[in-house]
Scaffold this motif. Structure first.
Motif, PDB file in Angstrom:
ATOM      1  N   ALA A   6       0.671  -1.165  -0.116  1.00 12.84           N
ATOM      2  CA  ALA A   6       0.096   0.101   0.167  1.00 12.84           C
ATOM      3  C   ALA A   6       0.813   1.433  -0.147  1.00 12.84           C
ATOM      4  N   HIS A   9       1.324   2.832  -3.640  1.00 12.42           N
ATOM      5  CA  HIS A   9      -0.022   3.503  -4.382  1.00 12.42           C
ATOM      6  C   HIS A   9       0.007   3.041  -5.481  1.00 12.42           C
ATOM      7  N   ASP A  13      -6.885   4.195  -3.414  1.00 17.41           N
ATOM      8  CA  ASP A  13      -7.522   3.551  -2.178  1.00 17.41           C
ATOM      9  C   ASP A  13      -9.091   3.654  -2.138  1.00 17.41           C
ATOM     10  N   SER A  16      -9.386   0.072  -4.527  1.00 22.44           N
ATOM     11  CA  SER A  16      -9.276  -1.185  -4.004  1.00 22.44           C
ATOM     12  C   SER A  16     -10.493  -1.813  -3.293  1.00 22.44           C
TER      13      SER A  16
END
Length: 192
Positions: A6, A9, A13, A16
């Motif tokens: 994470a 990137h 966000d 996902s």
């Protein structure tokens, strides 16, 4: 290296999906299977023997106690008609009803069917392992756990090891020592 994927990137966000969202995606797709309108009429067109089997299986799906059935009849006696009626009834009530077949050819006859090896991750070679390779935390395991009915077409053609591995898998997924983990199972086929 002390980093998480994470941290890089690669995927936004917002895009996902969360773990629970991924888990329920397969379940929702099975719950939202389109039931052909003609299939909803099938229960009214069953003959007396089919109707008896249909009523027993639907009653078992309504209860909290699992049960295993075996529908055995000659090929060409409209067993598929009964299977379609069962699947349509449960799926139209927003329940998960899984249908699998021992062979791919049989799997093409019913709606939403996969081979048993594919659905339950049954190994093709039992010399290496005698258990299904399905994680308890997977979406497939959650789907199986939530199913009201598991219908296995051409089960008479499956090897004994395959059925035993399936039984062991369900006992593990359902945390139960009951046969097939207390699920309603319909084995179908023709031993002739």
């Amino acid at each position: 290296m002390g980093k998480s994927i994470a941290d890089f990137h690669f995927v936004s966000d917002e895009l996902s999906p969360g773990y629970t969202e991924r888990l329920t995606k397969e379940i929702e797709s099975k719950r939202n299977l389109v039931v052909p309108p003609d299939d909803l009429l099938l229960p009214q067109m069953l003959n007396s023997n089919q109707k008896l089997a249909y009523d027993l299986i639907i009653k078992a799906c309504s209860s909290l106690e699992g049960q295993a059935f075996f529908v055995d009849d000659f090929g060409g006696t409209d067993k598929t008609f009964l299977y379609r009626a069962l699947l349509a009834t449960l799926r139209s009530q927003n329940h998960v009803a899984l249908a699998v077949a021992t062979f791919g050819i049989a799997a093409s006859i019913l709606p939403g069917v996969r081979t048993a090896h594919s659905r339950f991750k049954i190994p093709l070679d039992f010399s290496k392992t005698k258990s299904c390779q399905l994680s308890k935390q997977s979406s497939a395991a959650k789907l199986i756990s939530e199913s009201k009915l598991i219908l296995w077409d051409e089960a008479s053609m499956a090897k004994r090891d395959t059925i035993e591995a399936f039984d062991k898998l369900l006992k593990d997924l359902m945390d139960s020592d009951l046969p097939f983990g207390g699920k309603v199972i319909v084995f179908c086929g023709d031993f002739r």
